[in-house]
Motif scaffolding. Structure first.
Motif, PDB file in Angstrom:
ATOM      1  N   ARG A   1       0.872  -1.238   0.043  1.00  0.00           N
ATOM      2  CA  ARG A   1       0.093  -0.241   0.011  1.00  0.00           C
ATOM      3  C   ARG A   1       0.832   1.340  -0.037  1.00  0.00           C
ATOM      4  NH1 ARG A   1      -3.901  -1.401   4.868  1.00  0.00           N
ATOM      5  NH2 ARG A   1      -2.106  -2.547   5.486  1.00  0.00           N
ATOM      6  N   SER A   2       1.876   1.165  -1.010  1.00  0.00           N
ATOM      7  CA  SER A   2       2.899   2.136  -0.779  1.00  0.00           C
ATOM      8  C   SER A   2       2.458   3.746  -1.321  1.00  0.00           C
ATOM      9  CB  SER A   2       4.295   1.710  -1.286  1.00  0.00           C
ATOM     10  OG  SER A   2       4.019   1.503  -2.741  1.00  0.00           O
ATOM     11  N   TRP A   3       3.210   4.500  -0.895  1.00  0.00           N
ATOM     12  CA  TRP A   3       3.011   6.106  -1.572  1.00  0.00           C
ATOM     13  C   TRP A   3       4.538   6.677  -1.521  1.00  0.00           C
ATOM     14  CZ3 TRP A   3       5.198   9.467   1.771  1.00  0.00           C
ATOM     15  CH2 TRP A   3       5.414   9.046   3.152  1.00  0.00           C
ATOM     16  N   ARG A   4       4.385   7.546  -2.486  1.00  0.00           N
ATOM     17  CA  ARG A   4       5.719   8.368  -2.784  1.00  0.00           C
ATOM     18  C   ARG A   4       5.428   9.906  -2.646  1.00  0.00           C
ATOM     19  NH1 ARG A   4       7.825   4.792  -8.046  1.00  0.00           N
ATOM     20  NH2 ARG A   4       7.671   2.982  -7.458  1.00  0.00           N
ATOM     21  N   ASP A   5       5.940  10.582  -1.720  1.00  0.00           N
ATOM     22  CA  ASP A   5       5.934  12.058  -1.514  1.00  0.00           C
ATOM     23  C   ASP A   5       6.841  12.512  -0.507  1.00  0.00           C
ATOM     24  OD1 ASP A   5       4.660  14.465  -1.422  1.00  0.00           O
ATOM     25  OD2 ASP A   5       2.761  13.378  -1.941  1.00  0.00           O
ATOM     26  N   THR A   6       6.384  13.483  -0.012  1.00  0.00           N
ATOM     27  CA  THR A   6       7.152  13.986   1.230  1.00  0.00           C
ATOM     28  C   THR A   6       6.360  13.723   2.557  1.00  0.00           C
ATOM     29  OG1 THR A   6       8.025  15.971   2.325  1.00  0.00           O
ATOM     30  CG2 THR A   6       5.879  16.304   1.114  1.00  0.00           C
ATOM     31  N   VAL A   7       6.730  14.254   3.797  1.00  0.00           N
ATOM     32  CA  VAL A   7       6.156  14.135   4.894  1.00  0.00           C
ATOM     33  C   VAL A   7       5.149  15.098   5.517  1.00  0.00           C
ATOM     34  CG1 VAL A   7       6.499  13.389   7.299  1.00  0.00           C
ATOM     35  CG2 VAL A   7       7.979  12.388   5.506  1.00  0.00           C
ATOM     36  N   TYR A   8       4.218  14.759   5.727  1.00  0.00           N
ATOM     37  CA  TYR A   8       3.294  16.072   6.440  1.00  0.00           C
ATOM     38  C   TYR A   8       4.067  16.808   7.469  1.00  0.00           C
ATOM     39  CZ  TYR A   8      -0.748  13.437   4.435  1.00  0.00           C
ATOM     40  OH  TYR A   8      -1.760  12.897   3.638  1.00  0.00           O
ATOM     41  N   ASP A   9       3.770  18.220   7.376  1.00  0.00           N
ATOM     42  CA  ASP A   9       4.396  19.041   8.132  1.00  0.00           C
ATOM     43  C   ASP A   9       3.894  19.534   9.291  1.00  0.00           C
ATOM     44  OD1 ASP A   9       2.628  20.819   7.086  1.00  0.00           O
ATOM     45  OD2 ASP A   9       3.681  22.298   6.234  1.00  0.00           O
ATOM     46  N   PHE A  10       2.763  18.604   9.521  1.00  0.00           N
ATOM     47  CA  PHE A  10       1.962  18.775  11.231  1.00  0.00           C
ATOM     48  C   PHE A  10       2.190  17.443  11.906  1.00  0.00           C
ATOM     49  CE2 PHE A  10      -0.825  17.668   7.626  1.00  0.00           C
ATOM     50  CZ  PHE A  10      -1.490  16.712   8.037  1.00  0.00           C
ATOM     51  N   VAL A  11       2.103  17.673  13.047  1.00  0.00           N
ATOM     52  CA  VAL A  11       2.038  16.312  14.063  1.00  0.00           C
ATOM     53  C   VAL A  11       1.014  15.547  13.790  1.00  0.00           C
ATOM     54  CG1 VAL A  11       2.144  15.290  16.323  1.00  0.00           C
ATOM     55  CG2 VAL A  11       3.380  17.615  15.708  1.00  0.00           C
ATOM     56  N   HIS A  12       1.224  14.024  13.325  1.00  0.00           N
ATOM     57  CA  HIS A  12       0.150  13.091  13.175  1.00  0.00           C
ATOM     58  C   HIS A  12       0.735  12.019  13.624  1.00  0.00           C
ATOM     59  CE1 HIS A  12       2.450  13.169   9.595  1.00  0.00           C
ATOM     60  NE2 HIS A  12       2.051  12.085   9.172  1.00  0.00           N
ATOM     61  N   TYR A  13      -0.273  11.075  13.839  1.00  0.00           N
ATOM     62  CA  TYR A  13       0.067   9.553  13.993  1.00  0.00           C
ATOM     63  C   TYR A  13      -0.968   8.578  13.327  1.00  0.00           C
ATOM     64  CZ  TYR A  13      -2.970   9.850  18.200  1.00  0.00           C
ATOM     65  OH  TYR A  13      -3.880  10.047  19.098  1.00  0.00           O
ATOM     66  N   HIS A  14      -0.661   7.197  13.371  1.00  0.00           N
ATOM     67  CA  HIS A  14      -1.530   6.260  12.847  1.00  0.00           C
ATOM     68  C   HIS A  14      -1.778   5.301  14.180  1.00  0.00           C
ATOM     69  CE1 HIS A  14      -0.372   7.858   9.074  1.00  0.00           C
ATOM     70  NE2 HIS A  14       0.933   7.533   9.091  1.00  0.00           N
ATOM     71  N   SER A  15      -2.962   5.384  14.457  1.00  0.00           N
ATOM     72  CA  SER A  15      -3.399   4.411  15.615  1.00  0.00           C
ATOM     73  C   SER A  15      -3.832   2.875  15.414  1.00  0.00           C
ATOM     74  CB  SER A  15      -4.809   4.904  16.268  1.00  0.00           C
ATOM     75  OG  SER A  15      -5.792   4.930  15.461  1.00  0.00           O
ATOM     76  N   GLN A  16      -3.869   2.739  13.924  1.00  0.00           N
ATOM     77  CA  GLN A  16      -4.341   1.387  13.543  1.00  0.00           C
ATOM     78  C   GLN A  16      -3.256   0.398  12.837  1.00  0.00           C
ATOM     79  OE1 GLN A  16      -8.784   1.012  12.563  1.00  0.00           O
ATOM     80  NE2 GLN A  16      -8.518   3.327  12.661  1.00  0.00           N
ATOM     81  N   ILE A  17      -2.014   0.929  12.671  1.00  0.00           N
ATOM     82  CA  ILE A  17      -0.963   0.569  11.793  1.00  0.00           C
ATOM     83  C   ILE A  17       0.036   1.182  11.812  1.00  0.00           C
ATOM     84  CG2 ILE A  17      -1.198   2.223   9.855  1.00  0.00           C
ATOM     85  CD1 ILE A  17      -1.670  -0.424   7.847  1.00  0.00           C
ATOM     86  N   HIS A  18       1.178   0.317  11.478  1.00  0.00           N
ATOM     87  CA  HIS A  18       2.547   0.594  11.616  1.00  0.00           C
ATOM     88  C   HIS A  18       2.998   1.182  10.195  1.00  0.00           C
ATOM     89  CE1 HIS A  18       2.675  -1.754  15.375  1.00  0.00           C
ATOM     90  NE2 HIS A  18       2.531  -2.928  14.640  1.00  0.00           N
ATOM     91  N   GLU A  19       4.092   1.969  10.273  1.00  0.00           N
ATOM     92  CA  GLU A  19       4.342   2.536   9.207  1.00  0.00           C
ATOM     93  C   GLU A  19       5.951   2.471   8.745  1.00  0.00           C
ATOM     94  OE1 GLU A  19       3.306   6.555   6.807  1.00  0.00           O
ATOM     95  OE2 GLU A  19       3.791   6.655   8.711  1.00  0.00           O
ATOM     96  N   VAL A  20       6.493   2.408   7.679  1.00  0.00           N
ATOM     97  CA  VAL A  20       7.845   2.463   7.331  1.00  0.00           C
ATOM     98  C   VAL A  20       8.101   3.549   6.207  1.00  0.00           C
ATOM     99  CG1 VAL A  20       7.648   0.741   5.480  1.00  0.00           C
ATOM    100  CG2 VAL A  20      10.150   1.387   6.583  1.00  0.00           C
ATOM    101  N   MET A  21       9.134   4.335   6.325  1.00  0.00           N
ATOM    102  CA  MET A  21       9.326   5.400   5.279  1.00  0.00           C
ATOM    103  C   MET A  21      10.901   5.207   4.962  1.00  0.00           C
ATOM    104  SD  MET A  21       7.442   8.813   6.778  1.00  0.00           S
ATOM    105  CE  MET A  21       8.354   8.927   8.330  1.00  0.00           C
ATOM    106  N   GLY A  22      10.994   5.170   3.659  1.00  0.00           N
ATOM    107  CA  GLY A  22      12.401   4.985   2.986  1.00  0.00           C
ATOM    108  C   GLY A  22      12.676   6.305   2.578  1.00  0.00           C
ATOM    109  N   VAL A  23      13.995   6.844   2.640  1.00  0.00           N
ATOM    110  CA  VAL A  23      14.252   8.136   2.050  1.00  0.00           C
ATOM    111  C   VAL A  23      15.022   7.746   0.681  1.00  0.00           C
ATOM    112  CG1 VAL A  23      15.542  10.330   2.087  1.00  0.00           C
ATOM    113  CG2 VAL A  23      14.592   9.328   4.309  1.00  0.00           C
ATOM    114  N   ALA A  24      14.154   8.086  -0.535  1.00  0.00           N
ATOM    115  CA  ALA A  24      14.754   7.863  -1.830  1.00  0.00           C
ATOM    116  C   ALA A  24      15.712   8.880  -2.283  1.00  0.00           C
ATOM    117  CB  ALA A  24      13.686   7.764  -2.807  1.00  0.00           C
ATOM    118  N   ARG A  25      15.475  10.004  -1.871  1.00  0.00           N
ATOM    119  CA  ARG A  25      16.056  11.276  -2.612  1.00  0.00           C
ATOM    120  C   ARG A  25      16.260  12.480  -1.306  1.00  0.00           C
ATOM    121  NH1 ARG A  25      16.325  11.004  -8.282  1.00  0.00           N
ATOM    122  NH2 ARG A  25      14.720   9.370  -8.959  1.00  0.00           N
ATOM    123  N   GLY A  26      17.416  13.095  -1.252  1.00  0.00           N
ATOM    124  CA  GLY A  26      17.256  14.255  -0.495  1.00  0.00           C
ATOM    125  C   GLY A  26      17.767  14.061   1.023  1.00  0.00           C
TER     126      GLY A  26
END
Length: 204
Positions: free
Chosen positions: A83-108
């Protein structure tokens, strides 16, 4: 990211050329991650049992045949994180209460705050991978103009996005019920995540 972003990325992946299993293995560095526990700060619950994991330079990306975002996306998918996505990260505090998340830095490069405003700012760059257990607050502080992240989720769990403190009591209950993934998004079934998340509550 919302479902629409995941669908958009799925369509993109259908027409891309992907590295095979042998190529992926050659691109992964078997690095020991840094485990970071974040306490409940009264606003963001974080995760009372599972640490965030930061893999430095986990994926070799420079001078490769495949675009870095394709390499990371394919790696996560091959290890059961989809269920992947490619983008930046939101600039406001948030969290996910029903799932874990992985983020891999591709660029920058970027500075990402994890654990809420009382948490910790992590400096990340291309090739780094950050695994956030359910409940872990995060937001983007600043980034380079070319910053690009590939995000993904384990097979079990439902994407949600918590930003309001009024959600907190129910969110805490949901976080406690999220199942541990069976595989590490970088190293698969025998990876460090399986070991780190098998065990102990955070240190006092």
């Amino acid at each position: 990211m919302p479902v629409k972003d995941q669908i958009k990325n799925f369509a993109r992946k259908l027409v891309e050329e992907h590295p095979d299993a042998a190529t992926l293995r050659a691109l992964v560095r078997a690095r020991k991650p840094t485990a970071i526990h974040f306490r409940d700060d009264g606003i963001v619950p974080n995760n009372p049992k599972l640490p965030a994991l930061l893999y430095r330079g986990a994926v070799k990306l420079k001078g490769r045949r495949f675009p870095p975002e394709v390499i990371i996306d394919t790696l996560f998918a091959s290890n059961g994180w989809g269920r992947s996505w490619r983008d930046t990260v939101y600039d406001f505090v948030h969290y996910h209460s029903q799932i874990h998340e992985v983020m891999g830095v591709a660029r920058g490069t970027a500075r990402i705050e994890c654990g809420g405003i009382k948490g910790r700012i992590l400096n990340v760059k291309a090739g780094d991978v950050l695994v956030l257990p359910a409940g872990t607050g995060h937001r983007l502080i600043e980034s380079s103009r070319d910053f690009l992240v590939v995000g993904a989720y384990p097979q079990e769990g439902t994407y949600d996005e918590c930003t309001d403190t009024r959600e907190r009591p129910d969110a805490v209950k949901r976080i406690a019920k999220v199942r541990k993934p069976k595989t590490d998004p970088v190293l698969g079934p025998g990876g460090a995540l399986v070991q780190h998340w098998r065990t102990q509550p955070p240190r006092s």
